[in-house]
Design a protein around this motif. Structure first.
Motif, PDB file in Angstrom:
ATOM      1  N   GLY A   9       0.926  -1.117   0.160  1.00  0.00           N
ATOM      2  CA  GLY A   9      -0.015  -0.226  -0.032  1.00  0.00           C
ATOM      3  C   GLY A   9       0.692   1.215   0.111  1.00  0.00           C
ATOM      4  O   GLY A   9      -0.102   2.455  -0.694  1.00  0.00           O
ATOM      5  N   LYS A  10       2.065   1.209   1.078  1.00  0.00           N
ATOM      6  CA  LYS A  10       2.961   2.723   1.089  1.00  0.00           C
ATOM      7  C   LYS A  10       3.428   2.982  -1.050  1.00  0.00           C
ATOM      8  O   LYS A  10       2.550   4.102  -0.983  1.00  0.00           O
ATOM      9  N   LEU A  11       3.790   1.558  -1.411  1.00  0.00           N
ATOM     10  CA  LEU A  11       4.284   1.815  -2.291  1.00  0.00           C
ATOM     11  C   LEU A  11       3.154   3.089  -3.708  1.00  0.00           C
ATOM     12  O   LEU A  11       3.604   2.842  -4.595  1.00  0.00           O
ATOM     13  N   LEU A  12       2.113   1.320  -3.328  1.00  0.00           N
ATOM     14  CA  LEU A  12       1.352   2.098  -4.748  1.00  0.00           C
ATOM     15  C   LEU A  12       0.868   3.327  -4.604  1.00  0.00           C
ATOM     16  O   LEU A  12       0.677   4.300  -4.817  1.00  0.00           O
ATOM     17  N   THR A  13       0.668   3.801  -3.567  1.00  0.00           N
ATOM     18  CA  THR A  13       0.073   5.395  -2.391  1.00  0.00           C
ATOM     19  C   THR A  13       1.413   6.529  -3.575  1.00  0.00           C
ATOM     20  O   THR A  13       0.691   7.187  -3.883  1.00  0.00           O
ATOM     21  N   SER A  14       2.903   6.739  -2.837  1.00  0.00           N
ATOM     22  CA  SER A  14       3.675   6.749  -3.868  1.00  0.00           C
ATOM     23  C   SER A  14       3.597   6.591  -5.294  1.00  0.00           C
ATOM     24  O   SER A  14       3.965   8.151  -6.152  1.00  0.00           O
ATOM     25  N   LEU A  15       3.348   5.521  -6.160  1.00  0.00           N
ATOM     26  CA  LEU A  15       3.320   5.184  -7.496  1.00  0.00           C
ATOM     27  C   LEU A  15       2.115   6.381  -8.256  1.00  0.00           C
ATOM     28  O   LEU A  15       2.220   6.661  -8.293  1.00  0.00           O
ATOM     29  N   ILE A  16       1.026   5.948  -7.064  1.00  0.00           N
ATOM     30  CA  ILE A  16      -0.601   7.065  -7.416  1.00  0.00           C
ATOM     31  C   ILE A  16      -0.257   8.643  -7.050  1.00  0.00           C
ATOM     32  O   ILE A  16      -0.928   9.369  -8.343  1.00  0.00           O
ATOM     33  N   LYS A  17       0.570   9.079  -6.481  1.00  0.00           N
ATOM     34  CA  LYS A  17       0.800  10.431  -5.834  1.00  0.00           C
ATOM     35  C   LYS A  17       1.888  11.254  -7.066  1.00  0.00           C
ATOM     36  O   LYS A  17       1.503  11.997  -7.864  1.00  0.00           O
ATOM     37  N   ALA A  18       2.569  10.335  -7.324  1.00  0.00           N
ATOM     38  CA  ALA A  18       3.645  10.885  -8.968  1.00  0.00           C
ATOM     39  C   ALA A  18       3.264  10.373 -10.193  1.00  0.00           C
ATOM     40  O   ALA A  18       3.658  10.612 -10.859  1.00  0.00           O
ATOM     41  N   GLY A  19       1.236   9.646 -10.324  1.00  0.00           N
ATOM     42  CA  GLY A  19       0.701   9.525 -11.698  1.00  0.00           C
ATOM     43  C   GLY A  19       1.407   8.531 -12.445  1.00  0.00           C
ATOM     44  O   GLY A  19       1.557   8.388 -13.654  1.00  0.00           O
ATOM     45  N   LEU A  20       2.245   7.657 -11.386  1.00  0.00           N
ATOM     46  CA  LEU A  20       3.024   6.631 -12.653  1.00  0.00           C
ATOM     47  C   LEU A  20       1.643   5.538 -12.709  1.00  0.00           C
ATOM     48  O   LEU A  20       2.485   4.299 -13.443  1.00  0.00           O
ATOM     49  N   LEU A  21       1.075   5.414 -11.849  1.00  0.00           N
ATOM     50  CA  LEU A  21       0.495   3.754 -12.207  1.00  0.00           C
ATOM     51  C   LEU A  21      -0.469   3.648 -12.657  1.00  0.00           C
ATOM     52  O   LEU A  21      -1.681   4.723 -12.612  1.00  0.00           O
ATOM     53  N   ASP A  22      -0.808   3.030 -13.955  1.00  0.00           N
ATOM     54  CA  ASP A  22      -2.217   3.621 -14.285  1.00  0.00           C
ATOM     55  C   ASP A  22      -3.052   2.480 -15.012  1.00  0.00           C
ATOM     56  O   ASP A  22      -4.097   2.590 -14.989  1.00  0.00           O
ATOM     57  N   SER A  23      -3.142   1.224 -13.833  1.00  0.00           N
ATOM     58  CA  SER A  23      -4.413   0.397 -13.385  1.00  0.00           C
ATOM     59  C   SER A  23      -4.527  -0.041 -12.512  1.00  0.00           C
ATOM     60  O   SER A  23      -2.946  -0.888 -12.003  1.00  0.00           O
ATOM     61  N   LEU A  24      -5.383   0.155 -11.504  1.00  0.00           N
ATOM     62  CA  LEU A  24      -5.135  -0.938 -10.613  1.00  0.00           C
ATOM     63  C   LEU A  24      -7.044  -2.020 -10.405  1.00  0.00           C
ATOM     64  O   LEU A  24      -7.475  -1.423 -10.339  1.00  0.00           O
ATOM     65  N   THR A  25      -6.506  -3.282 -10.039  1.00  0.00           N
ATOM     66  CA  THR A  25      -7.178  -4.177  -9.820  1.00  0.00           C
ATOM     67  C   THR A  25      -7.306  -4.578  -8.329  1.00  0.00           C
ATOM     68  O   THR A  25      -6.153  -4.924  -7.758  1.00  0.00           O
ATOM     69  N   ILE A  26      -8.562  -4.559  -7.633  1.00  0.00           N
ATOM     70  CA  ILE A  26      -8.437  -4.542  -6.542  1.00  0.00           C
ATOM     71  C   ILE A  26      -9.785  -5.946  -6.283  1.00  0.00           C
ATOM     72  O   ILE A  26     -10.863  -5.778  -6.827  1.00  0.00           O
TER      73      ILE A  26
END
Length: 172
Positions: free
Chosen positions: A110-127
């Motif tokens: 979750g910490k890494l996902l948060t950082s990636l989202i804040k930086a605009g780097l995550l393109d797709s998230l499957t929950i």
């Protein structure tokens, strides 16, 4: 530009693991589905906590055939001969550079996902929302206000798990 994608299981009350970092509440079907994505990925990216959990609980490094990167403050790599590289200096810049060359799958964290989202780097998230209350546990994601996501797909698996894929749609 290539894609950074994440597949993550979350309890109904918003946890990715119990406080003792256990995943025994996670259905085998979900483990198998997410595991297949790990097998098919070109490149894996994770935080140090996930790396340590995998190494300690799975009896070594199971992804020897994959390029794997760990975002961490310190290089505590115990598997350098297994294709694992620690990103300690400007890790998000390194992730951005990797994304120019290869598709990346985020493994847990979750910490890494948060950082990636804040930086605009995550393109797709499957929950994978598992219909169980984990109680106290490790939270799914931190503060990420301002990012917009669009539902791409949603389905219910046989065991009542809701699988939803969201695509990054920009920032507010």
């Amino acid at each position: 530009m290539k894609q950074i994608k994440a597949h993550i299981a979350v309890s109904l009350d918003g946890h990715t693991a119990t406080l003792d970092k256990e995943l025994d509440w996670l259905p085998n079907e979900v483990k198998a589905i997410i595991g297949k994505y790990y097998l098919d990925a070109d490149c894996l990216l994770m935080g140090a906590n996930t790396y340590n959990y995998i190494f300690e609980h799975w009896g070594g490094w199971p992804h020897k055939s994959k390029r794997s990167f760990v975002v961490s403050h310190y290089d505590t790599n115990v598997t350098p001969d297994c294709g694992v590289k620690f990103l300690t200096e400007e890790p998000l810049q390194k992730v951005y550079e990797l994304k120019q060359k290869t598709d990346i799958l985020v493994v847990g964290g979750g910490k890494l996902l948060t950082s990636l989202i804040k930086a605009g780097l995550l393109d797709s998230l499957t929950i994978y929302t598992v219909p169980v209350m984990a109680g106290k546990g490790i939270g799914f994601i931190g503060e990420t206000s301002g990012s917009l996501w669009k539902l791409s797909e949603s389905r219910v698996l046989d065991n009542g798990v809701v699988c939803s894929t969201y695509l990054f749609g920009g920032s507010v």
